[in-house]
Write a protein that holds these residues in place. Structure first.
Motif, PDB file in Angstrom:
ATOM      1  N   THR A 304       0.493  -1.212   0.092  1.00 55.48           N
ATOM      2  CA  THR A 304      -0.308  -0.128  -0.116  1.00 55.48           C
ATOM      3  C   THR A 304       0.626   1.207  -0.038  1.00 55.48           C
ATOM      4  OG1 THR A 304      -0.268   0.476   2.232  1.00 55.48           O
ATOM      5  CG2 THR A 304      -1.401  -1.370   1.030  1.00 55.48           C
ATOM      6  N   PRO A 305       0.614   2.374  -0.444  1.00 58.70           N
ATOM      7  CA  PRO A 305       1.195   3.869  -0.490  1.00 58.70           C
ATOM      8  C   PRO A 305       1.158   4.185   1.152  1.00 58.70           C
ATOM      9  CG  PRO A 305      -1.361   3.961  -1.350  1.00 58.70           C
ATOM     10  CD  PRO A 305      -1.321   2.935  -1.202  1.00 58.70           C
ATOM     11  N   VAL A 306       0.227   3.806   1.699  1.00 57.30           N
ATOM     12  CA  VAL A 306       0.726   4.247   3.501  1.00 57.30           C
ATOM     13  C   VAL A 306       0.043   3.408   4.163  1.00 57.30           C
ATOM     14  CG1 VAL A 306      -0.539   6.595   2.983  1.00 57.30           C
ATOM     15  CG2 VAL A 306      -1.849   5.098   3.265  1.00 57.30           C
ATOM     16  N   CYS A 307       0.906   3.582   5.492  1.00 65.31           N
ATOM     17  CA  CYS A 307       0.574   1.917   6.525  1.00 65.31           C
ATOM     18  C   CYS A 307      -0.945   2.772   7.141  1.00 65.31           C
ATOM     19  CB  CYS A 307       2.075   3.618   7.581  1.00 65.31           C
ATOM     20  SG  CYS A 307       3.413   2.898   7.286  1.00 65.31           S
ATOM     21  N   ALA A 308      -1.197   1.299   7.464  1.00 67.26           N
ATOM     22  CA  ALA A 308      -2.517   0.739   7.737  1.00 67.26           C
ATOM     23  C   ALA A 308      -2.842   1.778   8.985  1.00 67.26           C
ATOM     24  CB  ALA A 308      -3.075  -0.342   7.871  1.00 67.26           C
ATOM     25  N   SER A 309      -3.868   1.922  10.049  1.00 66.49           N
ATOM     26  CA  SER A 309      -4.147   2.316  11.050  1.00 66.49           C
ATOM     27  C   SER A 309      -3.440   1.418  12.069  1.00 66.49           C
ATOM     28  CB  SER A 309      -5.639   2.249  11.767  1.00 66.49           C
ATOM     29  OG  SER A 309      -5.619   2.607  13.324  1.00 66.49           O
ATOM     30  N   GLY A 310      -2.892   2.115  13.228  1.00 65.82           N
ATOM     31  CA  GLY A 310      -1.747   1.469  14.366  1.00 65.82           C
ATOM     32  C   GLY A 310      -0.660   0.982  13.996  1.00 65.82           C
ATOM     33  N   LEU A 311       0.056   0.835  12.441  1.00 66.55           N
ATOM     34  CA  LEU A 311       1.361   1.178  12.325  1.00 66.55           C
ATOM     35  C   LEU A 311       2.003   2.643  11.829  1.00 66.55           C
ATOM     36  CD1 LEU A 311       0.628  -1.943   9.807  1.00 66.55           C
ATOM     37  CD2 LEU A 311       1.325  -1.824  12.151  1.00 66.55           C
ATOM     38  N   THR A 312       3.128   2.147  12.042  1.00 68.95           N
ATOM     39  CA  THR A 312       4.231   3.266  11.694  1.00 68.95           C
ATOM     40  C   THR A 312       5.068   2.937  10.486  1.00 68.95           C
ATOM     41  OG1 THR A 312       4.529   3.947  14.377  1.00 68.95           O
ATOM     42  CG2 THR A 312       5.491   5.064  13.050  1.00 68.95           C
ATOM     43  N   LEU A 313       5.506   4.724   9.577  1.00 66.66           N
ATOM     44  CA  LEU A 313       6.402   3.940   8.612  1.00 66.66           C
ATOM     45  C   LEU A 313       7.609   4.082   9.111  1.00 66.66           C
ATOM     46  CD1 LEU A 313       6.515   3.582   6.019  1.00 66.66           C
ATOM     47  CD2 LEU A 313       6.724   5.709   5.347  1.00 66.66           C
ATOM     48  N   CYS A 314       8.844   2.725   8.921  1.00 65.45           N
ATOM     49  CA  CYS A 314       9.380   3.255   9.573  1.00 65.45           C
ATOM     50  C   CYS A 314      11.276   2.937   8.837  1.00 65.45           C
ATOM     51  CB  CYS A 314      10.328   2.470  10.617  1.00 65.45           C
ATOM     52  SG  CYS A 314       9.444   2.472  12.568  1.00 65.45           S
ATOM     53  N   ASP A 315      11.763   3.365   8.104  1.00 64.27           N
ATOM     54  CA  ASP A 315      12.726   3.007   6.536  1.00 64.27           C
ATOM     55  C   ASP A 315      11.741   2.632   5.925  1.00 64.27           C
ATOM     56  OD1 ASP A 315      14.902   4.381   7.378  1.00 64.27           O
ATOM     57  OD2 ASP A 315      15.407   2.950   8.858  1.00 64.27           O
ATOM     58  N   GLY A 316      10.976   2.990   5.187  1.00 66.81           N
ATOM     59  CA  GLY A 316      10.185   2.409   4.043  1.00 66.81           C
ATOM     60  C   GLY A 316       8.840   1.001   4.304  1.00 66.81           C
ATOM     61  N   VAL A 317       8.863   0.857   5.873  1.00 73.09           N
ATOM     62  CA  VAL A 317       8.642  -0.533   6.493  1.00 73.09           C
ATOM     63  C   VAL A 317       7.353  -0.277   7.354  1.00 73.09           C
ATOM     64  CG1 VAL A 317       8.612  -2.829   6.899  1.00 73.09           C
ATOM     65  CG2 VAL A 317      10.308  -1.758   5.355  1.00 73.09           C
ATOM     66  N   CYS A 318       6.087  -0.869   6.824  1.00 81.00           N
ATOM     67  CA  CYS A 318       5.183  -0.371   7.976  1.00 81.00           C
ATOM     68  C   CYS A 318       5.975  -1.311   9.418  1.00 81.00           C
ATOM     69  CB  CYS A 318       3.629  -0.256   7.558  1.00 81.00           C
ATOM     70  SG  CYS A 318       3.147   0.711   6.059  1.00 81.00           S
ATOM     71  N   ARG A 319       5.535  -0.432  10.206  1.00 86.85           N
ATOM     72  CA  ARG A 319       5.773  -1.244  11.740  1.00 86.85           C
ATOM     73  C   ARG A 319       5.066  -1.578  12.660  1.00 86.85           C
ATOM     74  NH1 ARG A 319       9.745  -4.946  10.049  1.00 86.85           N
ATOM     75  NH2 ARG A 319      11.318  -3.995   8.945  1.00 86.85           N
ATOM     76  N   ASN A 320       4.402  -2.226  13.555  1.00 82.38           N
ATOM     77  CA  ASN A 320       3.882  -2.353  14.871  1.00 82.38           C
ATOM     78  C   ASN A 320       5.100  -1.695  15.981  1.00 82.38           C
ATOM     79  OD1 ASN A 320       1.909  -2.626  17.075  1.00 82.38           O
ATOM     80  ND2 ASN A 320       1.035  -4.347  15.936  1.00 82.38           N
ATOM     81  N   LEU A 321       4.907  -0.967  16.464  1.00 93.34           N
ATOM     82  CA  LEU A 321       5.827  -0.679  17.293  1.00 93.34           C
ATOM     83  C   LEU A 321       4.915  -1.290  18.990  1.00 93.34           C
ATOM     84  CD1 LEU A 321       6.787   3.353  16.924  1.00 93.34           C
ATOM     85  CD2 LEU A 321       7.654   1.058  15.562  1.00 93.34           C
ATOM     86  N   SER A 323       4.878  -4.634  18.684  1.00 92.64           N
ATOM     87  CA  SER A 323       5.325  -5.788  19.241  1.00 92.64           C
ATOM     88  C   SER A 323       6.184  -5.959  18.068  1.00 92.64           C
ATOM     89  CB  SER A 323       3.804  -6.842  18.390  1.00 92.64           C
ATOM     90  OG  SER A 323       3.475  -6.124  17.168  1.00 92.64           O
ATOM     91  N   ASP A 324       6.641  -5.342  17.998  1.00 88.81           N
ATOM     92  CA  ASP A 324       7.868  -5.128  16.713  1.00 88.81           C
ATOM     93  C   ASP A 324       8.907  -5.231  17.698  1.00 88.81           C
ATOM     94  OD1 ASP A 324      10.558  -5.634  14.828  1.00 88.81           O
ATOM     95  OD2 ASP A 324       8.212  -4.689  13.863  1.00 88.81           O
ATOM     96  N   ARG A 325       9.836  -6.215  17.834  1.00 86.79           N
ATOM     97  CA  ARG A 325      11.102  -6.428  18.710  1.00 86.79           C
ATOM     98  C   ARG A 325      12.282  -5.803  18.365  1.00 86.79           C
ATOM     99  NH1 ARG A 325      15.129 -10.081  17.935  1.00 86.79           N
ATOM    100  NH2 ARG A 325      15.327 -10.152  20.363  1.00 86.79           N
ATOM    101  N   ARG A 326      12.396  -5.889  16.824  1.00 86.91           N
ATOM    102  CA  ARG A 326      13.388  -4.018  16.022  1.00 86.91           C
ATOM    103  C   ARG A 326      12.997  -3.262  15.467  1.00 86.91           C
ATOM    104  NH1 ARG A 326      15.111  -7.943  10.507  1.00 86.91           N
ATOM    105  NH2 ARG A 326      13.142  -8.215  10.846  1.00 86.91           N
ATOM    106  N   ASN A 327      11.844  -2.678  16.973  1.00 84.69           N
ATOM    107  CA  ASN A 327      11.013  -1.025  16.423  1.00 84.69           C
ATOM    108  C   ASN A 327      10.250  -1.165  17.504  1.00 84.69           C
ATOM    109  OD1 ASN A 327      12.159  -0.380  13.439  1.00 84.69           O
ATOM    110  ND2 ASN A 327      11.383  -2.059  13.330  1.00 84.69           N
ATOM    111  N   CYS A 328      10.713  -1.108  19.023  1.00 83.89           N
ATOM    112  CA  CYS A 328       9.886  -1.945  20.158  1.00 83.89           C
ATOM    113  C   CYS A 328      10.012  -0.357  20.485  1.00 83.89           C
ATOM    114  CB  CYS A 328      10.157  -2.695  21.113  1.00 83.89           C
ATOM    115  SG  CYS A 328       8.728  -3.145  21.896  1.00 83.89           S
ATOM    116  N   GLY A 329       8.568   0.169  20.941  1.00 87.44           N
ATOM    117  CA  GLY A 329       8.035   1.667  21.511  1.00 87.44           C
ATOM    118  C   GLY A 329       8.690   3.003  20.195  1.00 87.44           C
ATOM    119  N   ALA A 330       9.521   2.350  19.278  1.00 90.01           N
ATOM    120  CA  ALA A 330       9.932   3.562  18.069  1.00 90.01           C
ATOM    121  C   ALA A 330      10.725   2.806  17.555  1.00 90.01           C
ATOM    122  CB  ALA A 330      10.704   4.270  18.954  1.00 90.01           C
ATOM    123  N   CYS A 331      11.055   3.867  16.498  1.00 88.42           N
ATOM    124  CA  CYS A 331      11.905   2.961  15.019  1.00 88.42           C
ATOM    125  C   CYS A 331      12.928   3.009  15.496  1.00 88.42           C
ATOM    126  CB  CYS A 331      11.825   3.531  13.372  1.00 88.42           C
ATOM    127  SG  CYS A 331      10.331   4.087  12.819  1.00 88.42           S
ATOM    128  N   GLY A 332      13.774   1.716  15.157  1.00 85.78           N
ATOM    129  CA  GLY A 332      14.971   1.432  15.290  1.00 85.78           C
ATOM    130  C   GLY A 332      15.450   1.152  16.736  1.00 85.78           C
TER     131      GLY A 332
END
Length: 370
Positions: A304-321, A323-332
């Motif tokens: 998709t061109p934009v991230c869905a609700s509840g997801l954050t764009l981190c370096d071009g990839v939509c992340r769930n901050l 639960s994502d252990r590589r982007n936990c609470g914040a990108c990176g």
């Protein structure tokens, strides 16, 4: 008078017998068979050429670079041409340099290491253009030259294992096409997301001091990546740098969340030996090898061109901050090994306790917390 005639007859018979015996003795002394191949007796020349070379006449030559035997024995290049990858050409191919009429790979050539004519000392090898005692990470010594067995056409998977004509070396195996995530550049499978000499596209070399991060030359690696020998690596998924630089997983295993394992962890899928999250991976969105178009991101397995609700764009990839252990609470923000990302914070999973040196199950760990 009769006595003289009889004596002459006896002498004549003797001379005839001597001549006859001489012819019998000499019948096995024929001229030796003519030599072939420029004076080398084919019947006695049992020399075996080293890997990557073949015998032309009395010499072992590398037909990939020999101007007098370019591509095959006897094919000579013109005076103003060089032999590059077995083809006579005006210039050397990518990754090689013209050194006195011969195309050399300055990254690995011990006689031309880093520059034409710069020879390494006895006992040293040429690794990434620098003379050293041992090959760098990810390289193997084959006949005095550091080789990448994952991509080298003439040493694919093991020293001396040359791929047939028309094939490539992909992840250490000869194949007709490159594996997932790899692109063929001059007959070699390259990862355009990390390759310093082919960053983003074939032949696009990054300047000295820069790295190739996600297909773009940069001064530092992007979030979630670590520089290993000048290349940005994802230590969570990289088979040759799993958990730390240089930690290669055994054959048949995968790198899942920074640990070598026989299968991918929960929520991850094995795509060509790499554990990926199909819900967020731009190169494997919803399925292996389903890459999103430039400018799109992978959200919940859909480009998709934009991230869905509840997801954050981190370096071009939509992340769930959350639960994502590589982007936990914040990108990176990467959680330490053994910890999970729970509600945006790195913590031990259910039933585990943080004892300062890692998460433990106190019901079964005899050490408890000390």
């Amino acid at each position: 008078m009769e006595f003289r005639l009889e004596a002459l007859r006896r002498v004549g018979r003797g001379a005839f017998l001597i001549a006859l015996m001489g012819s019998v003795v000499g019948c096995g002394d024929d001229e030796p068979p003519p030599r072939v191949d420029g004076g080398v007796d084919a019947a006695t020349d049992a020399r075996t050429c080293p890997p990557g070379q073949q015998q032309c006449g009395s010499s072992c030559v590398d037909t990939a670079s020999d101007r007098a035997n370019c591509g095959r024995c006897g094919v000579a290049c013109a005076a103003d041409e060089v032999c590059s990858a077995g083809v006579c050409s005006r210039t050397c191919g990518r990754g090689t340099t013209n050194c006195d009429g011969v195309c050399r790979d300055l990254r690995v050539d011990p006689g031309n290491c880093g520059a034409c004519g710069r020879s390494c000392d006895p006992g040293e090898v040429c690794s990434d253009g620098v003379c050293a005692r041992t090959c760098g990470s990810g390289l193997t010594l084959c006949d005095g030259v550091c080789r990448d067995l994952m991509t080298d056409l003439r040493h694919c998977g093991r020293c001396g294992n040359a791929c047939p004509a028309g094939q490539v070396c992909s992840d250490g195996a000869c194949a007709t096409t490159c594996g997932p995530g790899l692109t063929v550049c001059d007959g070699v499978c390259r990862d355009l997301m990390t390759d310093l000499r082919h960053c983003g596209r074939c032949g696009n070399a990054c300047p000295a001091g820069q790295v190739c991060s996600d297909g773009a030359c940069a001064t530092t690696c992007g979030p979630g990546l670590t520089v290993c020998d000048g290349v940005c690596r994802d230590l969570m998924t990289d088979l040759r740098h799993c958990g730390r630089c240089g930690n290669a997983c055994p054959a048949g295993q995968v790198c899942s969340d920074g640990a070598c394992a026989t299968a991918c962890g929960s929520g991850l899928t094995d795509c060509g030996g790499v554990c990926v999250d199909l819900t967020s991976d731009n190169r494997h969105c919803g399925g292996c090898d389903n890459a999103c178009a430039a400018g799109d991101t992978c959200a919940d397995g859909v480009c998709t061109p934009v991230c869905a609700s509840g997801l954050t764009l981190c370096d071009g990839v939509c992340r769930n901050l959350d639960s994502d252990r590589r982007n936990c609470g914040a990108c990176g923000n990467v959680c330490p090994a053994g910890q999970a990302c729970i509600d945006g914070s790195c913590a031990c999973g259910p039933g585990l306790f943080d004892c300062g040196d890692g998460c433990r199950d106190l019901s079964s760990d005899p050490r408890n917390c000390g």
